[in-house]
Design a protein around this motif. Structure first.
Motif, short mmCIF file in Angstrom:
data_model
loop_
_atom_site.label_atom_id
_atom_site.label_comp_id
_atom_site.label_asym_id
_atom_site.label_seq_id
_atom_site.Cartn_x
_atom_site.Cartn_y
_atom_site.Cartn_z
N UNK A 93 0.84 -1.19 0.00
CA UNK A 93 0.00 0.00 0.00
C UNK A 93 0.88 1.25 0.00
N UNK A 94 0.74 2.05 -1.07
CA UNK A 94 1.52 3.29 -1.20
C UNK A 94 0.74 4.51 -0.72
N UNK A 98 -5.47 9.00 -1.43
CA UNK A 98 -4.53 10.00 -1.94
C UNK A 98 -3.55 10.50 -0.88
N UNK A 99 -3.52 9.89 0.30
CA UNK A 99 -2.55 10.25 1.34
C UNK A 99 -1.39 9.25 1.27
N UNK A 100 -0.18 9.75 1.04
CA UNK A 100 1.00 8.89 0.94
C UNK A 100 1.27 8.22 2.29
N UNK A 110 -4.23 2.06 9.25
CA UNK A 110 -5.54 1.55 9.65
C UNK A 110 -6.51 2.69 9.92
N UNK A 111 -6.05 3.75 10.57
CA UNK A 111 -6.91 4.90 10.86
C UNK A 111 -7.38 5.57 9.57
N UNK A 112 -6.50 5.66 8.58
CA UNK A 112 -6.90 6.26 7.30
C UNK A 112 -7.94 5.39 6.59
N UNK A 113 -7.76 4.09 6.68
CA UNK A 113 -8.73 3.18 6.04
C UNK A 113 -10.09 3.31 6.72
#
Length: 554
Positions: A93-94, A98-100, A110-113
């Motif tokens: 996962x890169x 759109x957040x690198x 995990x929090x971004x997902x």
């Protein structure tokens, strides 16, 4: 079954085939970054993430480019939202929405997902299969797992009763655990406590319900029943979270822990039939396949000769059924199959016959015709039989319930009485997989990608080219030796978790060929190398059926 992923075959030294070697250009997993848009379903996103706990780290080469440590996809749910979107196991996962996230911690990813709404946009990098092991260290201490707890499942698990047991001078209480009314196992309270500890260790970020507390004194019957209800509620909640309910920890808990105690219990087994009817037989828990099948045959009133053309199968998925080996224990499959496609059971009776011409002799058996017909209708629906230009004719015959006419027509279609195995690795290919198909006419290896997408190359083996065959238990493979013309004999190895079933299919085909030759020549064919006298080949069921028909007509 865990995520529906195929079992990884054991390593084995590859052998090369001669001019028949499949050279196809398999689609490799390696390539540049790509975007995957996952639309969340009722079952969640349908994938797990694993990776490092701390931030940063040493750069590593992936597909020829240097990257900081990346979180990766550790599992993809078969048929889930992620698989439909094209996400693959081991994808790196890169970016998340759109957040690198290159070099990001497991918690950050995990929090971004979880922060997303219904749509999740991932930028991922696929790696070649041979690089996966080197990029994923086997030491679990180097990373943490993200489990998707959002997918729920309705599991009819219950603890309807308990029993007082006295064994080896010890008195204790066991709780009877049932699935859909079928007895699974008996467990003591302390085994539930161990289960809770193991689950909390594996799923550390999940808030588990509290099981009933331990009590230092003897419990009254009223208190024991209250504990039973509490344990039942605990087990229902645990199993309702799919990733937990299908974990090895829970599956092992629901299996027999004491054969002396559990093996003698009587349980009810539900067996489905091709016409969607279901019968229930009551058997000892440790009854083998042959015992269960004979009980089923007796209950439905099928004669012993017709029964030779049927067998007990496990429903693996909608398009693949596996014949149970004679020494298997069907009841144990209930533990391994929480949810099944066939009316709440993973066991079904299906036709066990490759010689199409033989079926017409069974038209006097109403049960045989019904089961042949309904199995054929379902196989056409699932695409296992390809009717081609006869599709409309078959549809009309099915609507009019003209079973014999339907069978006479469908028997001429491609795929009838043919078994296709799920795609798997084969040492005849340098890259990619094969789909193995087997019929009375031939044995074929269809080239495909490692994801099961068909390619153009096909190798067909005639049965008289086969010399020997065997299984490799350690390597989880089926092996066969063939010879063509003046060439030297060559071995081929197919790495499939269904290697024992493939071996049994080989045995059955050669038995049927032997039986058919004996009828034609009225002599015993001794040329089948692997068909020994202690196998089913020693009883020519084709000849027995003909003898019965002659007696009935005389």
């Amino acid at each position: 079954r865990k995520w529906g992923l195929p079992l990884r075959p054991g390593a084995a030294r590859p052998r090369k085939m001669a001019e028949e070697e499949v050279e196809g250009d398999a689609v490799t997993a390696a390539g540049g970054p790509r975007s995957v848009l996952i639309v969340k379903s009722d079952g969640g996103y349908g994938f797990n993430v694993r990776g490092q706990v701390s931030e940063g780290g040493q750069l590593r080469s992936i597909n020829g480019q240097l990257y900081p440590p990346l979180q990766h996809v550790s599992a993809v749910l078969a048929g889930g939202a992620a698989e439909r979107a094209g996400l693959r196991r081991a994808d790196r996962i890169l970016a998340v929405n759109a957040v690198n996230v290159e070099g990001a911690t497991h918690k950050q990813v995990v929090e971004l997902i979880r922060a997303g709404d219904r749509e999740l946009l991932l930028t991922v990098l696929s790696v070649a299969p041979h690089e996966v092991e080197s990029l994923d260290p086997s030491d679990d201490s180097s990373g943490q797992s993200f489990y998707d707890y959002s997918e729920k499942q309705a599991i009819p698990i219950s603890i309807p009763s308990y029993r007082h047991i006295e064994q080896n001078g010890e008195r204790f209480v066991v709780y009877n655990i049932c699935l859909a009314g079928r007895q699974l196992c008996c467990k003591r309270y302390r085994e539930f406590a161990i289960l809770q500890q193991n689950l909390k260790r594996e799923f550390s970020d999940f808030v588990f319900p509290r099981p009933p507390g331990k009590w230092p004194f003897s419990l009254s019957e009223q208190q024991l029943d209250a504990r039973r209800r509490g344990l039942e509620e605990y087990l229902e909640k645990v199993c309702s979270i799919r990733v937990i309910g299908e974990s090895d920890i829970v599956q092992e808990f629901l299996s027999d822990s004491d054969e002396n105690l559990n093996g003698v219990l009587e349980v009810e087994l539900r067996i489905a039939f091709p016409d969607n009817t279901v019968v229930t037989v009551r058997m000892k828990k440790n009854s083998a396949t042959d015992q269960v099948f004979q009980a089923v045959v007796s209950q439905i009133g099928m004669d012993s000769i017709t029964a030779n053309y049927f067998a007990l199968f496990e429903v693996v998925n909608h398009s693949f059924m596996r014949k149970l080996a004679p020494n298997e224990f069907p009841h144990k499959l209930y533990v391994q199959n929480y949810i099944s496609a066939v009316l709440g059971t993973c066991l079904t009776v299906r036709k066990w016959l490759f010689t199409t011409e033989e079926e017409s002799l069974l038209h006097d058996s109403a049960l045989a015709v019904i089961y042949f017909y309904h199995q054929a209708v379902e196989d056409v629906k699932e695409g296992l039989i390809k009717p081609g230009e006869k599709a409309y004719q078959l549809q009309k015959l099915a609507e009019q319930r003209k079973m014999v006419m339907y069978l006479n027509t469908v028997r001429t279609c491609k795929g009838y009485n043919e078994i296709a195995f799920p795609h798997c690795a084969c040492d005849s290919r340098r890259k990619g997989h094969v789909i193995t198909t087997l019929s009375i006419k031939h044995f074929k290896l269809h080239a495909c990608t490692e994801y099961g997408e068909l390619e153009n190359q096909v190798i067909a083996f005639e049965w008289d080219e086969m010399q020997r065959w065997d299984t490799d238990e350690e390597g989880m493979a089926f092996c066969f030796e063939y010879v063509r013309g003046e060439n030297k004999p060559r071995w081929v190895k197919i790495f499939t978790p269904y290697f024992n079933y493939m071996h049994e299919c080989f045995e059955r085909v050669f038995c049927e060929v032997k039986w058919h030759r004996e009828i034609e020549d009225e002599t015993s064919d001794k040329d089948n190398r692997n068909c020994s006298e202690d196998t089913l080949c020693s009883k020519n069921i084709f000849q027995i059926l003909r003898t019965q028909r002659r007696s009935a007509n005389s």
